[in-house]
Design an enzyme around this catalytic site. Structure first.
Site, PDB file in Angstrom:
ATOM      1  N   HIS A  25      -7.639  -3.386  -0.797  1.00  0.00           N
ATOM      2  CA  HIS A  25      -7.719  -3.141   0.646  1.00  0.00           C
ATOM      3  C   HIS A  25      -9.091  -2.659   1.101  1.00  0.00           C
ATOM      4  CE1 HIS A  25      -3.495  -3.759   0.588  1.00  0.00           C
ATOM      5  NE2 HIS A  25      -3.218  -2.636  -0.037  1.00  0.00           N
TER       6      HIS A  25
ATOM      7  N   GLY B 105      -0.281  -4.112   3.873  1.00  0.00           N
ATOM      8  CA  GLY B 105       0.907  -4.687   4.523  1.00  0.00           C
ATOM      9  C   GLY B 105       1.516  -3.710   5.512  1.00  0.00           C
TER      10      GLY B 105
ATOM     11  N   ASP C  20      -3.054   4.630   1.157  1.00  0.00           N
ATOM     12  CA  ASP C  20      -3.070   3.485   0.242  1.00  0.00           C
ATOM     13  C   ASP C  20      -4.517   3.031   0.005  1.00  0.00           C
ATOM     14  OD1 ASP C  20      -2.895   1.135  -1.165  1.00  0.00           O
ATOM     15  OD2 ASP C  20      -1.440   0.195   0.156  1.00  0.00           O
TER      16      ASP C  20
ATOM     17  N   ILE D 180      -8.009  -7.168   1.955  1.00  0.00           N
ATOM     18  CA  ILE D 180      -6.934  -7.490   2.900  1.00  0.00           C
ATOM     19  C   ILE D 180      -6.350  -6.200   3.468  1.00  0.00           C
ATOM     20  CG2 ILE D 180      -6.379  -9.648   1.677  1.00  0.00           C
ATOM     21  CD1 ILE D 180      -3.878  -8.251   0.541  1.00  0.00           C
TER      22      ILE D 180
END
Lengths: 133, 147
Positions: free
Chosen positions: A38, A56, A33, A53
């Site tokens: 990210h 998830g 990802d 961030i």
């Protein structure tokens, strides 16, 4: 693996994780990802996230590890459902807590919650189903 | 608003995902999980599994191609910079390990709008080389700033 006879409703387990500065980049390479939110702090700011961030699914892996470590085997985890309540950032400490809420046969249902060191809930309405011996 | 006519749209992985020891280790280390079953060949081979196995959540790696295909599907016109992961739900049926070849199929199962958020969910089924279901996942993505 843990035995079902050792477990009772109300039992808790816990895992603490340090999110290092480069974890989102390592996770991008390992997990695939590469969304710029990210791996690029400037891009994260541009889209209102205040920086980059963690994926998830990185936090999801922490929750899974908390269950597997507690149960003593990866084969014990049968289901893990989470809601990503707020972002996890590099530098955060994430604390995953599981609480046994139901036991049926050899299957344990545990409520999962994760918070960061700023007191924000990062995983809410989350539940694991774990099968023991 | 994402057009709900896409509910039911199917995706098929381009090829099998072949599980290898080095990739499992890379994944486990990236999330700081040093369980020897994932990273230590000797200990894993001496275990009941007889081989290096993947952490359960590796299901998002071998099934992940389809999530990527969904997000980049030009028909859906998803606003990717505003997209975040909303929910993840996986049922794990088999421990997956080195040598397994996983084939995945996916389908859009939900599209809806709540306040200024768009939601889209995809169900993914992953089977091994024997045709046995190893994991069933639901990925839910949220797009902020819906109109």
């Amino acid at each position: 693996m843990k035995k079902i006879s050792e477990v009772k409703v109300g039992d808790e387990f816990r895992l603490e994780k340090q999110v290092t500065k480069y974890m989102p980049i390592l996770y991008a390479g390992a997990g695939g990802d590469f969304n710029p939110i990210h791996i690029d702090p400037d891009f994260g700011k541009l889209v209102g996230l205040g920086g980059n961030i963690l994926q998830g699914l990185g936090t999801y892996a922490f929750a899974s590890q908390a269950c597997v470590d507690w149960a003593g085997s990866p084969k014990a985890l049968k289901r893990l459902k989470v809601r990503f309540a707020s972002p996890v950032r590099p530098g955060d400490t994430v604390i995953v807590t599981g609480k046994v809420v139901e036991i049926a046969g050899k299957r344990v249902k545990a409520d999962i919650i994760a918070v960061n060191n700023k007191g924000e809930t990062v995983l809410s309405n989350s539940v694991a189903e774990i099968e023991l011996e | 608003m994402i057009d709900p006519k896409f509910i039911g749209k199917k995706y098929v992985a381009s090829d099998s995902y072949d599980i290898c020891r080095t990739k499992i280790k890379e994944y486990a280390m990236s999330v700081g999980d040093a369980n020897p079953l994932y990273i230590d060949r000797k200990k894993a081979e001496a275990s009941e599994f007889k081989r290096v196995v993947a952490p359960p959540t590796f299901a998002v790696v071998y099934g992940g191609e389809l999530a990527g295909r969904l997000l980049l599907d030009p028909e859906l016109k998803l606003n990717l910079p505003m997209l975040v992961h909303g929910e993840q739900d996986i049922e794990f049926f088999e421990v997956v390990g080195v040598g397994d070849e996983i084939t995945s199929t996916g389908q859009i199962v939900e599209i809806y709008q709540k306040k200024n958020l768009d939601f889209i969910s995809m169900a993914v089924e992953c089977k091994n080389q024997q045709g046995k279901l190893v994991a069933r996942s639901k990925f839910t993505f949220v797009i902020r700033g819906a109109k």
